[in-house]
Scaffold this motif. Structure first.
Motif, PDB file in Angstrom:
ATOM      1  N   GLY A  20       1.120  -1.199  -0.082  1.00  0.00           N
ATOM      2  CA  GLY A  20       0.004  -0.152  -0.160  1.00  0.00           C
ATOM      3  C   GLY A  20       0.811   1.163   0.068  1.00  0.00           C
ATOM      4  O   GLY A  20       2.017   1.414   0.407  1.00  0.00           O
ATOM      5  N   HIS A  21       0.302   2.139  -0.391  1.00  0.00           N
ATOM      6  CA  HIS A  21       0.779   3.575  -0.485  1.00  0.00           C
ATOM      7  C   HIS A  21       1.090   4.165   0.915  1.00  0.00           C
ATOM      8  O   HIS A  21      -0.088   4.169   1.632  1.00  0.00           O
TER       9      HIS A  21
ATOM     10  N   PRO B 103      -0.182   7.371  -6.971  1.00  0.00           N
ATOM     11  CA  PRO B 103      -0.488   6.653  -8.310  1.00  0.00           C
ATOM     12  C   PRO B 103      -1.924   6.124  -8.309  1.00  0.00           C
ATOM     13  O   PRO B 103      -2.199   5.787  -7.212  1.00  0.00           O
ATOM     14  N   ASP B 104      -2.510   6.244  -9.336  1.00  0.00           N
ATOM     15  CA  ASP B 104      -3.930   5.876  -9.493  1.00  0.00           C
ATOM     16  C   ASP B 104      -4.312   4.751 -10.450  1.00  0.00           C
ATOM     17  O   ASP B 104      -4.829   4.238 -10.967  1.00  0.00           O
TER      18      ASP B 104
ATOM     19  N   LEU C 287      -6.836   0.123 -12.171  1.00  0.00           N
ATOM     20  CA  LEU C 287      -7.364   1.277 -11.737  1.00  0.00           C
ATOM     21  C   LEU C 287      -6.979   1.008 -10.096  1.00  0.00           C
ATOM     22  O   LEU C 287      -7.479   0.233  -9.576  1.00  0.00           O
ATOM     23  N   ALA C 288      -6.036   1.816  -9.444  1.00  0.00           N
ATOM     24  CA  ALA C 288      -5.589   1.798  -8.132  1.00  0.00           C
ATOM     25  C   ALA C 288      -6.411   2.400  -7.360  1.00  0.00           C
ATOM     26  O   ALA C 288      -6.560   2.037  -6.069  1.00  0.00           O
TER      27      ALA C 288
ATOM     28  N   LYS D 206     -10.906   2.828   2.281  1.00  0.00           N
ATOM     29  CA  LYS D 206     -10.812   3.075   1.070  1.00  0.00           C
ATOM     30  C   LYS D 206      -9.651   1.828   0.559  1.00  0.00           C
ATOM     31  O   LYS D 206      -8.859   1.373   1.335  1.00  0.00           O
ATOM     32  N   ILE D 207      -9.971   1.377  -0.800  1.00  0.00           N
ATOM     33  CA  ILE D 207      -9.008   0.328  -0.981  1.00  0.00           C
ATOM     34  C   ILE D 207      -7.499   0.830  -1.370  1.00  0.00           C
ATOM     35  O   ILE D 207      -7.402   1.864  -1.670  1.00  0.00           O
ATOM     36  N   PRO D 208      -6.612   0.162  -0.807  1.00  0.00           N
ATOM     37  CA  PRO D 208      -5.143   0.684  -1.022  1.00  0.00           C
ATOM     38  C   PRO D 208      -4.693   0.435  -2.522  1.00  0.00           C
ATOM     39  O   PRO D 208      -4.977  -0.415  -2.957  1.00  0.00           O
ATOM     40  N   VAL D 209      -3.505   1.293  -2.606  1.00  0.00           N
ATOM     41  CA  VAL D 209      -2.744   1.166  -4.086  1.00  0.00           C
ATOM     42  C   VAL D 209      -2.113  -0.071  -3.848  1.00  0.00           C
ATOM     43  O   VAL D 209      -1.302  -0.175  -3.097  1.00  0.00           O
TER      44      VAL D 209
END
Length: 536
Positions: free
Chosen positions: A118-119, A353-354, A385-386, A505-508
């Motif tokens: 994750g970011h 990043p997305d 899609l991240a 929220k969903i992580p990168v």
């Protein structure tokens, strides 16, 4: 102790515990996936705590689990819940296959084994939403240092050594992976030595993937955390045990009901019940136990224990679009087939990043609606899609545990996601058509050049997911939150959730590594709570 002797001791101990099955434990953990395995393993380290781990699936002894390259064979098997989304107009009427592990280890036993932490911004969002800095990036780095046995270059600030999870990059990445990260660099996307250090504190980059493979074999989270404790008399791991509902007295969770070997059994918990059933079954069990949106429960005649409108809402997943190239000649596949990853921005103004792209060293067939057959020999890049903006939901079909749950992912419903989808596919095609692939690749096979309308059809027809369902019982402080910063379900005592459903929220990136952090955090919180109440 020799491995074979330890395995025999585990087998004999668990057979004895099953034959003499207790009905009362200190802690019950429901689900043995990437969070539940951590919770059960960590709590069982204390010999005075009796732990029950319930898993609906079977054991993890299949070669399709152990051998990294065989993971696709688990999809659609008895080791997969094989969920499907409802037909969606945003996908031209298609249903999304939503695979999820039904086996000891959950997703960590059937996934592609990529370790993605994750970011920094993801964890800082968790801290902001929960109001607790213990969920922030600086705190989470402490957990990762505890978790990891990192085999790469030393980075004592960011990486751990000697932890339970063996993490390594391929010792000899295949030429395709090397060409991918170098082609990205020539496009202006920086190359990093690790995808889990500095790279995920800024705008992203490209790197050789980090994998949970040890000695050529899959190292699941279950094998890293739970299995080493299974010779102990205080840890009972019960497979083939489908959790059907929580047992709640007043506003306190006191146990669970589960179907084991065709029988409905009750198990009591003296301290805590931990739901780690994943982003589909955790909200289902909550709702069918009377915890969830009032209107949804009324609709199915379920008595309301606690009105929590956020249960089953906020469904998120990483969506992806397969781009494929044909090899000049067959190439060897390394590890589980994924040796390169890329995280980047769809717009220069973004700081995080997305876009998420994951390479597979074999050709993945597109959904039939795309109308293009995969080449016999080739490779695919999942251009994803991240940080999707679309949100879905889960709905019950009935009050019985056997009634299926409806999953409405709602993917690509937001215009921002379609805009990012165009850009991730464009980036992927530019990358894959780089001259660096000339010695390996004959041609682009999918999607090929299209006008904008044709590319939109391709995107909607080709969309699949990374199987990263999450966020359906989110942590936070608003009216739609289900758990607090301590992972306690609002309004219910002695009940916590520890799995991907608690993510705000969903992580990168892939969700396995963040789920391990959630498991570690949950174990710490449970230990602190029973220490405060006196040892069990």
């Amino acid at each position: 102790m020799e491995e074979s002797n330890f395995a025999r001791e585990v087998q004999e101990n668990q057979a004895r515990l099953r034959a003499e099955l207790r009905t009362s434990f200190d802690v019950i953990v429901c689900g043995s996936g990437s969070s539940g395995s951590v919770v059960a393993g960590r709590l069982a380290e204390d010999p005075d705590v009796n732990v029950l781990l319930l898993e609906a699936g079977g054991d993890d002894a299949s070669p399709t689990i152990i051998e990294p390259g065989q993971w696709p064979l688990n999809l659609g098997s008895c080791r997969d819940w094989a969920f499907e989304g409802q037909p969606s107009r945003h996908l031209n009427g298609r249903r999304l296959p939503l695979n999820m592990g039904r086996v000891l280890g959950g997703g960590s036993s059937i996934n592609v084994m990529v370790w993605a932490r994750g970011h920094k911004a993801d964890w800082d969002c968790f801290a902001e939403e929960s109001g607790d800095p213990a969920w922030g990036y600086d705190s989470v780095l402490n957990y990762y240092r505890r978790i990891e046995d990192w085999q790469g270059g030393a980075d004592p600030l960011r990486r751990g050594a000697g932890g339970p999870v063996h993490i390594a990059q391929p010792s000899s990445p295949k030429p395709l992976a090397e060409a991918t990260v170098e082609a990205a660099r020539l496009m202006g996307i920086p190359r990093f030595g690790s995808a889990n250090g500095e790279m995920m504190e800024g705008p992203g980059g490209a790197a050789i993937a980090e994998l949970l493979i040890r000695g050529g074999k899959r190292q699941s989270v279950f094998r890293s955390y739970t299995y080493p404790q299974m010779h102990k008399p205080n840890l009972t791991v019960l497979t083939g045990a489908l959790v059907t509902r929580l047992i709640i007295e007043g506003k306190t969770a006191v146990g669970v009901e589960a179907v084991v070997d065709g029988q409905v059994l009750r198990f009591d918990a003296g301290l805590d019940v931990i739901l780690s059933l994943g982003a589909v079954h955790t909200p289902k069990v909550l709702m069918q136990s009377g915890i969830g949106p009032e209107a949804e429960l009324h609709r199915h005649g379920i008595p309301i224990v606690q009105n929590l409108p956020g249960v089953g809402q906020n469904h998120q997943d990483h969506i992806a679009f397969g781009c494929t190239w044909e090899y000049l000649q067959p190439q060897e596949v390394g590890g589980g087939g994924c040796e390169a990853v890329l995280y980047w921005k769809s717009e220069s103004r973004l700081s995080v990043p997305d876009i998420l792209q994951c390479q597979l060293e074999f050709a993945v067939p597109s959904p039939p609606e795309v109308g293009i057959a995969a080449p016999d020999h080739g490779w695919s890049m999942f251009a994803g899609l991240a940080q999707p903006k679309s949100r879905g939901q889960l709905r019950l079909t009935g009050a019985s545990p056997t009634d299926p749950i409806l999953i409405e992912p709602n993917s690509l419903s937001e215009p921002e996601d379609m805009a990012a989808a165009f850009r991730t596919v464009e980036l992927c095609r530019e990358l894959g058509n780089s001259s660096l692939f000339t010695p390996l690749v004959k041609r682009e096979a999918v999607p090929l050049q299209r006008d904008r309308a044709g590319m939109e059809r391709f995107i909607r027809n080709s969309a699949v997911t990374f199987w990263h369902q999450s966020c359906t019982a989110k942590m936070g402080r608003d009216a739609m939150s289900v758990v607090d910063a301590q992972l306690r379900v609002y309004g219910i005592d002695n009940l916590r959730i520890a799995d991907a459903s608690i993510m705000p929220k969903i992580p990168v990136g892939n969700t396995m590594a963040p789920c391990v952090v959630i498991g570690e955090r949950a174990a710490d919180l449970v230990k602190a709570s029973y220490a405060g109440r006196g040892s069990p």
